[in-house]
Scaffold this motif. Structure first.
Motif: not given
Length: 514
Positions: A12-14, A18, A23, A42, A44-45, A48, A64, A353
């Protein structure tokens, strides 16, 4: 037994989009483990476009899930579901099923979240029933239905009225939005694998639950920073209303308990986390510790750059966000400057970030007159060279797992001043640096001065630090630990068989096709 297991690594978010400690851990795991191939799930908001890391040959796929994008994940990403099935599900006349089948399940979810006596098995049953419902019903159509919204508002108002609490329309809307978004992965099909491997004991458990429900796939949960501890810190320091804070805390606690209940193995990166895991119901027999490891042949002592040779330099590797407590680091610089006027702090890490927090840091630097002493230096392309830029390194976090920045610095022979959080004290001891209370910028500043002004102490601590890493925290030990864990969990499990609901669906599809 298979030569290589198929592992769904849930993030999550890594990784791989990122940076950060998780990571770094994930990249090592995926590149070095010999008995596994990985699919990265993965979350993410937003969607990506390009990984930040060069993915190794062990990574076979990246799935994703853009959880907070304007479009639904299923509207942006192909998850392998046949188009006619999607259309068929959307075109169903679901009004009766929503009212008679889904809303009773949904109400049990809300009651479970707010219950003062939560039972993980009961919450698991609710999530299972929701997942089962969404195998044949459209997620968006159901969750956005007017009757579901009315049910949510009515039930929540009734629950909070008993405690003389109130909620505005904005509160209710945002609360329902959170529930909607967090549960989206229940509606996304996940490829069959041998093991689900969670990197956080929170809402990303859902794809692992999908595989658990579907094939009884074993779940491994690696606890870095404790999800629920960091969630409590973030929520309590937020500006959300009391209603929203309570909802998010209760929901997060329910999910954490569910992770520990369903996980077949909980592999913590330190011993500190075990206290929290047991507090939220984890069976101690499931818990083991595998410390993070560093490539001690890459992170090696090196001469300080010539331009900084006579400048007392403190270096840090940290994304600029609240849990790293960079404001305390800045205040410690102001404290140290009283004794060492030309001191230089160089902080390498993502400045974007949390832009609001970066602005807060820059404003504090200006307020304390530290423009020439404290630099937010941005991304460093060669982390193995980063620590040797300084005489010492620093970490001022208010929450950590087993931070790579500490053991990477130690491997480079650079002593560390760090806050006593997470597993820091399990890596760093008084022979290799100083451990201070979180947020105590005065003590941190004094320890920085002590190390910078005592060359003999600094050098001896650097030698001790390097020795401790080589003996305890190498990448070989780290990788061997996970290879053994994968072997162990597979030997304990029976052959995975599809859930009866899928056998029935496949039979129905075959009949329709004929």
């Amino acid at each position: 037994m298979k030569n290589k297991y198929d592992v769904l690594l849930i993030l999550e978010g890594t990784y791989p989009f990122n940076g950060g400690g998780v990571s770094t851990w994930s990249h090592m795991l995926c590149n070095e483990v010999k008995n596994a191939n990985f699919s990265l799930y993965s979350i993410n908001a937003n969607y990506e476009l390009k990984p930040k890391y060069e993915l190794g040959e062990n990574v076979k796929d990246v799935i994703q899930v853009p959880l907070w994008s304007p479009l639904e994940p299923q509207e942006m990403v192909d998850y392998g579901k046949k188009f006619y099935k999607i259309i068929k599900t959307k075109e169903r006349a679901d009004e009766k099923d929503i009212k008679e089948k889904f809303i009773p399940i949904f109400e049990k979810l809300i009651k479970g979240i707010y219950s003062d006596v939560r039972v993980a098995a009961d919450f698991d049953n609710v999530i299972y029933n929701m997942w089962s419902y969404f195998q044949t019903h459209d997620y968006k159509k159901t969750m956005l239905h007017e009757e579901v919204w009315k049910s949510f508002c009515s039930l929540v108002k009734e629950i909070i009225a008993n405690d003389k609490e109130k909620a505005t329309l904005h509160d209710l809307t945002l609360g329902m939005r959170w529930i909607y978004r967090f549960l989206i992965p229940l509606s996304i099909d996940v490829p069959k694998v041998d093991i689900s491997h969670l990197t956080i004991s929170g809402f990303p458990v859902i794809p692992a639950l999908v595989l658990k429900y579907k094939y009884d796939t074993p779940i491994v949960a690696t606890e870095h920073g404790v999800f629920i501890r960091e969630r409590l810190i973030a929520i309590n320091s937020s500006e959300y209303s009391f209603f929203l804070k309570k909802l998010l805390i209760r929901f997060s606690e329910s999910i954490t308990e569910l992770v520990y209940y369903k996980a077949d193995a909980i592999l913590s990166v330190n011993k500190f986390n075990m206290t929290w895991e047991k507090m939220y119901g984890a069976n101690p027999d499931k818990i083991d510790v595998i410390y993070n490891g560093v490539d001690h042949e890459l992170f090696v002592p090196a001469p300080k750059p010539e331009k900084l040779k006579d400048v007392p330099t403190v270096v840090a590797a940290a994304r600029i966000f609240e849990l790293k407590d960079v404001t305390t680091m800045i205040k410690s610089c102001a404290e140290a400057k009283k004794s060492i006027p030309n001191i230089q702090y160089l902080v390498y890490g993502d400045n974007n970030a949390v832009p609001e927090y970066t602005k807060e840091c820059n404003d504090l630097i200006a307020e304390l007159g530290l423009e020439e002493n404290f630099k937010l230096a941005g991304y460093h392309a060669k982390p193995h060279q980063l620590f040797c830029v300084g005489d010492i390194s620093i970490l001022t976090s208010i929450s950590e797992g087993f931070p790579y920045t500490v053991i990477e610095s130690m491997s480079c022979g650079i002593p560390v001043v760090a806050t006593d959080v997470g597993g820091v004290s399990e890596a760093l001891d008084s022979s290799c640096g100083f451990i201070c209370k979180p947020k105590d910028h005065v003590e941190i500043g004094k320890r920085v001065v002590e190390l910078l002004q005592d060359e003999a102490l600094r050098k001896q601590m650097g030698v001790n630090a390097r020795k401790k890493v080589v003996e305890n925290f190498t990448i070989d030990k780290f990788i061997k630990g996970y290879e053994n864990a994968y072997d162990k969990i597979i030997t304990q499990k029976d052959i995975q068989k599809p859930h009866p609901i899928f056998i029935q669906m496949e039979a129905q599809e075959a009949q329709e096709a004929s």
